[in-house]
Scaffold this active site. Structure first.
Site, PDB file in Angstrom:
ATOM      1  N   SER A 149      12.259 -14.250  15.652  1.00 28.60           N
ATOM      2  CA  SER A 149      12.621 -12.888  15.291  1.00 28.60           C
ATOM      3  C   SER A 149      12.397 -11.901  16.446  1.00 28.60           C
ATOM      4  CB  SER A 149      11.850 -12.479  14.027  1.00 28.60           C
ATOM      5  OG  SER A 149      12.359 -11.292  13.471  1.00 28.60           O
TER       6      SER A 149
ATOM      7  N   ASP B  31      18.205 -13.058  29.637  1.00 29.87           N
ATOM      8  CA  ASP B  31      19.599 -12.730  29.953  1.00 29.87           C
ATOM      9  C   ASP B  31      19.725 -11.706  31.071  1.00 29.87           C
ATOM     10  OD1 ASP B  31      20.265 -14.477  27.981  1.00 29.87           O
ATOM     11  OD2 ASP B  31      21.263 -13.029  26.671  1.00 29.87           O
TER      12      ASP B  31
ATOM     13  N   LYS C 221      15.647 -17.102  14.421  1.00 27.27           N
ATOM     14  CA  LYS C 221      15.764 -16.143  13.322  1.00 27.27           C
ATOM     15  C   LYS C 221      16.352 -14.863  13.894  1.00 27.27           C
ATOM     16  CE  LYS C 221      14.400 -13.355   9.747  1.00 27.27           C
ATOM     17  NZ  LYS C 221      14.523 -11.880   9.634  1.00 27.27           N
TER      18      LYS C 221
END
Length: 326
Positions: free
Chosen positions: A224, A235, A249
């Site tokens: 999460s 990224d 999640k």
């Protein structure tokens, strides 16, 4: 939109929506009729909430209209209401969209409140003179970002930092985004959310507090909000991720309170800065290793990167090997 406004927006997206329900009842109706009306109306309210805001417009590949009047005239008690709502929501095959008895929900809130009252969910130490280590247990505390900022200030002398998110099952997404903002340069995408209303992107403010080299440790329990932070750093090429694939999640629930129960409905999902949907997929680390060995691997990574620094010392590696258990 500046970062503060974006953060306010994401908090709004993730806020718990409390609804009170007081249906009008004819003064001549008896108590049984009132319970019947409340149970039926509560069921109808849940149906409308799913119909209007549930993320999956196909409703799990079914005709959602078939549930609208499925239990008409059959709901006479609060137990009837709960069981009907549960049956309806179970048809979506979404483990995060569900109903909870109010007593169960209150118990859950009590546990969270007690946990948030603890001193901190963050601990830190130096593995060597030039290598810092920060462990974030979870993002439940509203003080998490503040405590992380304090740790960063204490580690200004470090050339590199190991950020340990192993076992971190999430919490307040706003805290994770604030920490990502401290670590990323300006105008970088941190996360996007996608809902019935479209897609919204959240970017860093440019108030970066640290440009030190970073390694993030993850495992199968990293979930999460901690996955949002991990993806933002990975990224944007801000950190090297070491460990095992994360939990996966990546969806958001809104919570609505009815008479005697609470209902959580999936209303949006997260996308990583690269546009990936990690739900039920997880994040693959840059270096896949046994999570118990991840801290030692991080020290070795920095030893190779900074061969002349103290962080190559054997004591640092020995300390790192015990970091996961501290």
């Amino acid at each position: 939109m500046n970062f503060a406004k974006q953060l306010g927006a994401v908090c709004l997206v993730l806020s718990i929506i409390a609804c009170s329900f007081c249906p009008a009842v004819n003064a001549q109706d008896g108590g049984a009729s009132k319970v019947l009306n409340e149970a039926q109306e509560a069921y109808s309210k849940v149906w409308r909430l799913v119909n209007d805001s549930y993320l999956d417009r196909t409703f799990g590949g079914q005709d959602w209209s078939g549930w609208e009047h499925k239990f008409d005239g059959q709901l006479k008690t609060s137990d009837d209401e709960f069981n009907a709502v549960k049956t309806m929501l179970d048809s979506l095959h979404d483990p995060y969209t569900r109903g909870l008895h109010l007593l169960q929900q209150q118990s859950s809130v009590a546990v969270s409140t007690t946990f948030e009252g603890e001193s901190s969910s963050i601990s830190s130490k130096f593995l060597s003179e030039n290598l810092g280590y920060i462990k974030i247990q979870n993002f439940l505390s509203s003080n998490c970002a503040r405590d992380f900022k304090t740790c960063l200030k204490q580690m200004k002398s470090a050339d590199a930092i190991v950020l340990d998110l192993r076992g971190n099952q999430g919490g307040l997404v706003s805290s994770a985004l604030q920490i990502a903002d401290m670590l990323c340069p300006g105008a970088e995408t941190l996360v996007s959310t996608e809902s019935r209303d479209g897609r919204q992107e959240f970017t860093s403010s440019g108030n970066q507090l640290s440009n030190q080299s970073l390694v993030v440790l993850v495992d199968e329990h990293t979930a999460s909000a901690s996955e949002i932070l991990t993806a933002a750093l990975q990224d944007n090429h801000r950190a090297v991720i070491i460990g095992s694939k994360t939990f996966g999640k990546g969806v958001v629930q809104e919570e609505t309170f009815l008479s005697g129960m609470a209902v959580r409905i999936t209303v949006s999902k997260y996308l990583t800065p690269s546009g990936s949907d990690i739900n039920k997929v997880g994040i693959v680390p840059d270096l896949v290793v046994n999570p118990q060995d991840a801290a030692a691997e991080a020290v070795q990574y920095f030893a190779d990167k900074f061969p002349a620094h103290v962080c190559v010392e054997r004591s640092s590696r020995r300390a790192a090997s015990h970091a996961h258990h501290s």
